[in-house]
Design a protein around this motif. Sequence first.
Motif, short mmCIF file in Angstrom:
data_model
loop_
_atom_site.label_atom_id
_atom_site.label_comp_id
_atom_site.label_asym_id
_atom_site.label_seq_id
_atom_site.Cartn_x
_atom_site.Cartn_y
_atom_site.Cartn_z
N ALA A 94 -2.74 3.89 -2.50
CA ALA A 94 -2.85 2.93 -3.67
C ALA A 94 -2.26 1.75 -3.63
CB ALA A 94 -2.07 3.76 -5.03
N VAL A 95 -2.36 0.77 -4.55
CA VAL A 95 -1.82 -0.60 -4.18
C VAL A 95 -1.06 -1.07 -5.47
CG1 VAL A 95 -4.00 -1.21 -2.65
CG2 VAL A 95 -3.95 -1.92 -4.79
N ILE A 96 -0.08 -1.84 -4.97
CA ILE A 96 0.49 -2.61 -6.00
C ILE A 96 0.86 -3.95 -5.60
CG2 ILE A 96 2.77 -1.61 -5.21
CD1 ILE A 96 3.73 -1.51 -8.25
N GLN A 118 -18.45 4.39 -2.27
CA GLN A 118 -17.38 4.72 -1.58
C GLN A 118 -16.09 4.58 -2.44
OE1 GLN A 118 -17.95 2.62 2.11
NE2 GLN A 118 -18.61 4.08 3.08
N GLN A 119 -15.01 5.04 -1.81
CA GLN A 119 -13.95 4.90 -2.66
C GLN A 119 -13.41 3.63 -2.52
OE1 GLN A 119 -11.93 7.69 -4.88
NE2 GLN A 119 -14.14 7.51 -4.62
N ALA A 120 -12.00 3.35 -3.41
CA ALA A 120 -11.62 1.88 -3.39
C ALA A 120 -10.71 1.51 -1.96
CB ALA A 120 -10.56 1.89 -4.22
N ASN A 121 -10.37 2.60 -1.31
CA ASN A 121 -9.55 2.38 -0.12
C ASN A 121 -10.59 1.62 0.99
OD1 ASN A 121 -10.36 5.22 -0.07
ND2 ASN A 121 -9.45 5.24 1.90
N THR A 122 -11.78 1.85 0.95
CA THR A 122 -12.78 1.28 1.88
C THR A 122 -13.46 0.16 1.35
OG1 THR A 122 -14.43 3.00 1.55
CG2 THR A 122 -12.65 3.39 3.29
N GLY A 123 -13.44 -0.25 0.03
CA GLY A 123 -14.13 -1.33 -0.43
C GLY A 123 -15.13 -1.09 -1.34
N VAL A 178 0.49 0.38 -10.52
CA VAL A 178 -0.09 0.89 -9.27
C VAL A 178 -1.62 1.37 -9.59
CG1 VAL A 178 0.10 2.98 -7.81
CG2 VAL A 178 2.13 2.03 -8.85
N LEU A 179 -2.31 0.91 -8.76
CA LEU A 179 -3.88 0.88 -8.93
C LEU A 179 -4.59 1.21 -7.71
CD1 LEU A 179 -5.30 -2.67 -9.53
CD2 LEU A 179 -2.96 -2.32 -9.25
N HIS A 180 -6.06 1.47 -7.92
CA HIS A 180 -6.90 1.90 -6.90
C HIS A 180 -6.50 3.17 -6.11
CE1 HIS A 180 -7.55 -2.85 -5.71
NE2 HIS A 180 -7.56 -2.56 -7.42
N VAL A 236 0.80 -1.27 0.03
CA VAL A 236 0.09 0.00 -0.11
C VAL A 236 0.66 1.25 -0.10
CG1 VAL A 236 -1.82 1.12 1.21
CG2 VAL A 236 -1.81 -1.38 1.23
N LEU A 237 0.73 1.92 -1.00
CA LEU A 237 1.73 3.14 -1.16
C LEU A 237 0.82 4.55 -0.78
CD1 LEU A 237 2.78 2.35 -4.78
CD2 LEU A 237 3.69 1.64 -2.52
N TYR A 238 1.66 5.41 -0.14
CA TYR A 238 0.95 6.63 0.10
C TYR A 238 1.79 7.83 -0.56
CZ TYR A 238 -2.41 4.53 3.06
OH TYR A 238 -3.43 3.73 3.80
#
Length: 571
Positions: free
Chosen positions: A384-386, A547-552, A478-480, A374-376
Amino acid sequence: MALNRSASWYGGTDRNAYIHRAWMRRGLPPHAFDGRPHIAIANTASDLTPCNTHLNEVAEHVKRGVWEAGGIPLNLPVVSPGETQIRPTAMLWRNLAAMATEEMLRANPIDGVVLLGGCDKTIPALLMAAASVDLPAVVVPGGPMLTGHFRGTALGCGTDVWALSEEVRAGTLSEAEFLRSESSMIRSKGHCNTMGTASTMGLLAEVLGMTLPGLAGTPAPDSRLLEGAHETGRLVVELVAAERRPSTVLTRGSFLNAIVALAALGGSTNAVVHLLAIAGRVGVELTQDDFDRTGSGVPLLVNLQPAGRFLMDDLYRAGGLHAVLEQVRDLLDPEAITVTGRPLVDTLGNTSIHDAEVIRPRRQPLREEAGIAVLYGNLAPDGAVIKPAAASPHLLRHRGPAVVFDSVEDLRARLDDPDLDVTADSVLILRGCGPKGYPGMPEVSNLPLPPKLLAQGVRDMVRICDGRMSGTAYGTVVLHVAPEAAAGGPLAKVRTGDIIVLDVPGRRLDIDLADIDLAAREPAQAAVKAFARPSRGWQRLYVDTVQQANTGADLDFLVGSSGDHEARESH
């Protein structure tokens, strides 16, 4: 012992009970309404969901088990978003399928449910629904297809579609040969045979404790799937008697176990949004950061495409899911239970690895660390995730100029232009593809590479997107990215030529620009113009409440379990 839930429909001698029984008396004997549990089979079989077409056969075997255990099985067709056919993206319909299934389970006279799914979104949607209603529930995963071959080489469906199509674009494979492979790609019934989203979520359903132990990963054509379906029909009757509900199985420990398994399996990044959504429905505290904290140090043990070489029927013959979990047993929560009432770790037995090339021993992993990172940074304030296991190691730290595409349509219009100003060091950015922007967060993050770079031998580049990518895909993607561009995220402000800094070991994703300068920028008007603006129906409801990707990426008003309370009588 408490009366079964269905008794509130069928019990008694009044007019309403008469109506409920009479309309079901189409071959059912009187004793079908004497307190026996009524079991729904939430069935996603559909001719337009090719991966799930065999589930009607599976349902028949579930019915046999339910009858044998003294229950009354009832087929309940539910919304079935098929990954390969539905437009604009199946993810747009995951929440609709979950909501519709939830309401049908709650509104009907049933005491328990067997969830039949296979394609990418069906198992997540069914689990979200079951978590919300909290009736006794168990999953039967539809299972992967058998391996097809082309020119003597095994084909990984999905993964090899991307690979072969890139070879066509590179000029190293003829279009005629590419099309010849089409009939070899899908050899049998079942879902994708790579470690894509369907395989990942089928396996994780078992790790969460929601399947008959040992069933997940059984190939769709294998008769043992039907045997397991029969046993599941028996089991669900037991669940009703024991009042064992998803809320007793789906604990925080269960989700952390799923994160460990996700890393060891090399599973799909889509599992992040699905597990977060399921946890949100059952009320378990789970965050995006848990995937990094719990999974980042877990070794990759499964040598399957897209991170490795083999395919799902190889995994099954090599020992299957249990052989993998046995290797990481010490990382699993020993108290997390399954639908059997026993802890997950107690169901593993003394499973052996039968092919160490497919399932690596813990001491000889495919990669030492394989979890989702998980990247910030100022380009992804909410993360974001990779998937490092599917990325090129030399690109995990990278600095390069952005080449920005404002929409999927913009990408398609310009990517193949030989005059596109792009090099192997460029960072391809696609925006407007998040939950709100497209809408539905399509699987477009693994952007195709420009043909002029393919011709130079380039096969991977850093790509950044607020959408998703197929679990069968690969590359340094890098996505989401959250917030997405359409929700006011900084991705909307990036300009071609800006320097992008990716540092996966450092968990950073940044644009090399002072915060004050980035804040002063306006979103790109071409991007804003391309954002979705549906005027009616499901898409309007989705865009307004997702909602956004970071919460599902669930709908905000569907988070949390609301129980099995049936609708008011209306007769």
